[in-house]
Design a protein around this motif. Structure first.
Motif, short mmCIF file in Angstrom:
data_model
loop_
_atom_site.label_atom_id
_atom_site.label_comp_id
_atom_site.label_asym_id
_atom_site.label_seq_id
_atom_site.Cartn_x
_atom_site.Cartn_y
_atom_site.Cartn_z
N MET A 7 -3.87 13.94 -0.89
CA MET A 7 -4.14 12.75 -1.68
C MET A 7 -2.89 12.41 -2.48
SD MET A 7 -7.16 12.12 -4.49
CE MET A 7 -8.31 12.94 -3.43
N ASN A 8 -2.47 11.14 -2.45
CA ASN A 8 -1.26 10.78 -3.16
C ASN A 8 -1.53 10.50 -4.65
OD1 ASN A 8 -2.02 8.03 -3.57
ND2 ASN A 8 -1.34 7.51 -1.52
N ASN A 9 -0.47 10.41 -5.41
CA ASN A 9 -0.60 10.24 -6.86
C ASN A 9 -1.30 8.93 -7.24
OD1 ASN A 9 0.44 12.69 -7.57
ND2 ASN A 9 2.53 11.94 -7.82
N ASN A 10 -1.05 7.86 -6.49
CA ASN A 10 -1.71 6.59 -6.80
C ASN A 10 -3.22 6.71 -6.70
OD1 ASN A 10 0.51 5.04 -7.46
ND2 ASN A 10 0.68 4.10 -5.44
N HIS A 11 -3.68 7.39 -5.64
CA HIS A 11 -5.12 7.55 -5.46
C HIS A 11 -5.72 8.42 -6.57
CE1 HIS A 11 -8.85 7.24 -3.34
NE2 HIS A 11 -8.97 8.55 -3.26
#
Length: 71
Positions: free
Chosen positions: A1-5
């Motif tokens: 999971m990326n930081n934006n999500h």
């Protein structure tokens, strides 16, 4: 999971933890949680299900955030 999500999940979670957020969530639950989306007009059915889907997405995002906090 990326930081934006992760930030999006946290934002939704924290938004609905406020007093106002809790009132909105209660209203959404009463309005959309167990509502039958079906109408004789298929476009109205799709519209109703879209509204319900937004509520369910918020619930899902908050659950994911809570579960990730435990890990």
């Amino acid at each position: 999971m990326n930081n934006n999500h992760k930030e999006e999940l946290a934002s939704v979670y924290h938004c609905f933890q406020t007093e106002s957020g809790q009132r909105v969530l209660k209203w959404m639950k009463e309005t959309y949680d167990y509502r039958v989306s079906f109408e004789s007009d298929p476009y109205l059915t799709a519209f109703n299900e879209g509204q319900r889907s937004v509520y369910l997405s918020f619930i899902n995002m908050m659950e994911i955030f809570k579960n990730e906090k435990k890990e």
